[in-house]
Design a protein around this motif. Structure first.
Motif, PDB file in Angstrom:
ATOM      1  N   GLY A 165     -12.459   3.775  -4.104  1.00 45.34           N
ATOM      2  CA  GLY A 165     -13.310   2.602  -4.019  1.00 45.34           C
ATOM      3  C   GLY A 165     -13.901   2.277  -5.364  1.00 45.34           C
ATOM      4  N   ARG A 166     -15.077   1.662  -5.338  1.00 44.01           N
ATOM      5  CA  ARG A 166     -15.753   1.312  -6.568  1.00 44.01           C
ATOM      6  C   ARG A 166     -17.165   1.860  -6.504  1.00 44.01           C
ATOM      7  N   VAL A 167     -17.804   1.928  -7.650  1.00 45.71           N
ATOM      8  CA  VAL A 167     -19.189   2.380  -7.703  1.00 45.71           C
ATOM      9  C   VAL A 167     -20.084   1.152  -7.796  1.00 45.71           C
ATOM     10  N   GLU A 168     -20.945   0.993  -6.804  1.00 44.91           N
ATOM     11  CA  GLU A 168     -21.908  -0.104  -6.815  1.00 44.91           C
ATOM     12  C   GLU A 168     -23.200   0.400  -7.427  1.00 44.91           C
ATOM     13  N   ASN A 169     -23.681  -0.329  -8.412  1.00 46.88           N
ATOM     14  CA  ASN A 169     -24.872   0.089  -9.146  1.00 46.88           C
ATOM     15  C   ASN A 169     -26.045  -0.799  -8.785  1.00 46.88           C
ATOM     16  N   LYS A 170     -27.200  -0.211  -8.612  1.00 49.80           N
ATOM     17  CA  LYS A 170     -28.442  -0.937  -8.379  1.00 49.80           C
ATOM     18  C   LYS A 170     -29.466  -0.530  -9.425  1.00 49.80           C
ATOM     19  N   ASP A 171     -30.107  -1.521 -10.038  1.00 46.95           N
ATOM     20  CA  ASP A 171     -31.175  -1.290 -11.005  1.00 46.95           C
ATOM     21  C   ASP A 171     -32.419  -1.971 -10.455  1.00 46.95           C
ATOM     22  N   LEU A 172     -33.358  -1.192  -9.950  1.00 47.46           N
ATOM     23  CA  LEU A 172     -34.507  -1.734  -9.224  1.00 47.46           C
ATOM     24  C   LEU A 172     -35.800  -1.355  -9.934  1.00 47.46           C
TER      25      LEU A 172
ATOM     26  N   ILE B  25     -33.599  -9.447 -11.141  1.00 44.73           N
ATOM     27  CA  ILE B  25     -34.910  -9.333 -10.501  1.00 44.73           C
ATOM     28  C   ILE B  25     -35.013  -8.016  -9.735  1.00 44.73           C
ATOM     29  N   GLY B  26     -33.921  -7.626  -9.079  1.00 45.41           N
ATOM     30  CA  GLY B  26     -33.900  -6.376  -8.327  1.00 45.41           C
ATOM     31  C   GLY B  26     -33.560  -6.621  -6.874  1.00 45.41           C
ATOM     32  N   ASP B  27     -32.334  -6.298  -6.490  1.00 44.69           N
ATOM     33  CA  ASP B  27     -31.866  -6.526  -5.121  1.00 44.69           C
ATOM     34  C   ASP B  27     -31.439  -5.193  -4.519  1.00 44.69           C
ATOM     35  N   PRO B  28     -32.185  -4.654  -3.560  1.00 43.53           N
ATOM     36  CA  PRO B  28     -31.867  -3.330  -3.017  1.00 43.53           C
ATOM     37  C   PRO B  28     -30.785  -3.335  -1.941  1.00 43.53           C
ATOM     38  N   CYS B  29     -30.286  -4.511  -1.550  1.00 41.90           N
ATOM     39  CA  CYS B  29     -29.272  -4.562  -0.494  1.00 41.90           C
ATOM     40  C   CYS B  29     -27.937  -4.025  -1.017  1.00 41.90           C
TER      41      CYS B  29
ATOM     42  N   PRO C 243     -41.597  11.326  -4.216  1.00 37.89           N
ATOM     43  CA  PRO C 243     -40.708  10.182  -4.037  1.00 37.89           C
ATOM     44  C   PRO C 243     -39.290  10.620  -3.678  1.00 37.89           C
ATOM     45  N   CYS C 244     -38.706   9.962  -2.704  1.00 37.92           N
ATOM     46  CA  CYS C 244     -37.342  10.249  -2.284  1.00 37.92           C
ATOM     47  C   CYS C 244     -36.722   8.941  -1.800  1.00 37.92           C
ATOM     48  N   TRP C 245     -35.401   8.946  -1.614  1.00 42.02           N
ATOM     49  CA  TRP C 245     -34.718   7.716  -1.232  1.00 42.02           C
ATOM     50  C   TRP C 245     -33.935   7.910   0.056  1.00 42.02           C
TER      51      TRP C 245
ATOM     52  N   THR D  69     -30.286  -1.399   3.080  1.00 42.54           N
ATOM     53  CA  THR D  69     -31.096  -1.527   1.871  1.00 42.54           C
ATOM     54  C   THR D  69     -31.472  -0.137   1.375  1.00 42.54           C
ATOM     55  N   LEU D  70     -31.610  -0.018   0.064  1.00 37.98           N
ATOM     56  CA  LEU D  70     -32.044   1.233  -0.540  1.00 37.98           C
ATOM     57  C   LEU D  70     -33.574   1.250  -0.556  1.00 37.98           C
ATOM     58  N   THR D  71     -34.165   2.227   0.086  1.00 37.87           N
ATOM     59  CA  THR D  71     -35.621   2.339   0.157  1.00 37.87           C
ATOM     60  C   THR D  71     -36.065   3.607  -0.561  1.00 37.87           C
TER      61      THR D  71
END
Length: 492
Positions: A36-43, A391-395, A447-449, A466-468
């Protein structure tokens, strides 16, 4: 100016991949393409929901169809922004045009040329002043649509009369009679300079702590003039005929086939083209890069985008400026398409060099799509996606790959870090643990996710996940949470 076109630019959009270097092992550093691919989130821990958006619209005689296309498809842009968690950000949206007349950045002004209202140029043109073109807004020459913090919006237009999309559609139809020597970057600079001053029509548009996005809509390259001697109406000089090819000849250098102003005129394909920083007539593109980044305390708050012509092919051809005129050197179009009038209505755009270079100076904060298409919805959506990511999208956008097929359910293969001083030499990254399933979260829990369903804010994603980050208030406000998750292979 369509008689002799100028160049335009392209930049590919790459959201989130490879934003960090020298990072600790996240457990997914080796990912086979078949996986697959690696999806990156910068929040960012502290979300900034203020965005000032300047649309710099080419208003030269070839742009009427393209402006209508922009207006018709603008709702797709707003749809993406409205899908950000928390809804539409607090936005200022302004429109300036590329018409700077015959004014040069050196402070002098050349004589008027051509017929005003039909591609002619005089004085400072519209001089970067934000234009409403009859849109019903108050308190400034721009749209203001702000979250009031109490579940409502404060607007400078009447939503009962016109929606945000309708107000912008009026502004976007900027007319097609402006100066044919388009000074996109200088007009941008003037618009934003005046936005920081008091008692101008642009005052109040630029907010200190807001993100700043500049979106260029054009079918020709930038011709931001330093010395208005470029417009001397004397065809016996080295400048050649008074056409916009002068902008290409003296503003661009091509290492293959055009490494001097003389060889730029020679007919044929050229390669490895870039701005001519030695030009006495055009302003250096890097001057505008420095200006724009200098408006913010953090250059990462600046986002740039272009809906302009493709970068290739780039070649010089002979083309008659009028029906029975003598063919003259001109920049060949890099794309064509049928406009609103059908097969007999052929629209064109030219290859970008100066604009491409400009966009390239904002890595991970820039995007490009071609203007040569009847439907600009895809390009506007792409720009919206870039803003959403910044802006930051956690979805989670993709379907998560199963990291442990031997365990029931999908076991996400994700790694999440807290990053301080992001994108600086002092960057520090620490892995965040995953929350323990079934273990209650208390105020003292570190803190944990974890991933959880969010049908309201992630309705347009396949998994609605969503990443919480729990107890993120324990993290400093300048911290970014950076996540990498493996997603399934798609057929796209």
């Amino acid at each position: 100016m369509r008689r002799a076109a100028i160049a335009t630019s392209a930049i590919s959009l790459s959201l989130g991949l490879g934003l960090l270097t020298g990072c600790p092992d996240r457990g997914i550093s080796v990912v086979a393409p078949a996986q697959g691919r690696v999806e990156n989130k910068d929040l960012p821990v502290q979300i900034n929901r203020d965005v000032d958006i300047l649309f710099l619209i080419d208003d030269s005689p070839s742009m009427a169809d393209k402006q209508k296309n922009l207006a018709d498809n603008f709702p797709n842009f707003i749809k993406v922004l409205s899908s950000i968690q928390g809804g539409l950000p607090s936005v200022h949206i302004g429109v300036a045009t590329s018409d700077m007349g015959t004014r040069g950045a050196n402070g002098s002004t050349g004589p008027g040329i051509g017929t005003l209202g039909a591609g002619g140029c005089a004085n400072a043109g519209k001089n970067g002043v934000l234009q409403t073109f009859g849109a019903m807004v108050t308190g400034g020459n721009y749209i203001s649509d702000i979250d009031d913090g109490a579940g409502g919006r404060t607007r400078n237009y009447d939503p009962a009369m016109n929606s945000l999309e309708q107000v912008f559609a009026t502004m976007a139809k900027a007319g097609a009679g402006g100066c044919g020597f388009e000074q996109h970057l200088e007009a941008m600079k003037q618009a934003l300079t005046q936005a920081g001053q008091t008692s101008t029509p642009n005052s109040g548009f630029l907010r200190k702590d807001a993100f700043l996005a500049v979106v260029i809509i054009a079918d020709e390259d930038d011709c931001s003039i330093f010395d208005p001697g470029l417009l001397t109406n004397n065809e016996g000089t080295q400048l050649g005929a008074l056409q916009s090819f002068r902008c290409t000849q003296f503003g661009v250098i091509c290492d293959d086939g055009g490494n001097t102003t003389a060889t730029m005129k020679q007919v044929g394909t050229k390669g490895r083209c870039h701005p001519n920083d030695a030009s006495a007539y055009l302003t250096k593109v890097n001057d505008y890069v420095t200006f724009l980044k200098g408006l913010k305390d953090d250059p990462n708050k600046v986002i740039v985008a272009g809906i302009i012509g493709p970068t290739t092919p780039f070649s010089t051809e002979l083309r008659a400026p009028t029906k029975n005129g003598t063919p003259l050197p001109a920049l060949a179009h890099s794309c064509t398409y049928n406009g609103a009038g059908g097969a007999t209505d052929v629209e064109v755009a030219d290859p970008p060099v100066r604009l491409k270079f400009f966009l390239d100076q904002f890595p991970n904060r820039s995007t490009f799509t071609t203007i040569c298409q009847q439907d600009l919805s895809g390009g506007l959506t792409q720009i919206g996606d870039l803003l959403k990511a910044v802006i930051g999208d956690p979805c989670i956008e993709g379907n998560l790959a199963d990291g442990d097929p031997n365990t029931a359910g999908v076991q996400p293969d994700c790694s999440v870090s807290q990053v301080q001083n992001i994108n600086t030499s002092n960057q520090k990254e620490t892995l965040l643990p995953q929350c323990v399933e079934g273990q209650p979260i208390t105020p003292t829990t570190p803190p944990c996710w974890h991933l959880q369903q969010d049908l309201a804010n992630c309705a347009n994603t396949p998994s609605h996940l969503t990443l919480t980050v729990e107890n993120k208030d324990q993290l400093s406000n300048d911290t970014h949470v950076v996540a990498n998750c493996v997603t399934e292979v798609t057929n796209n």
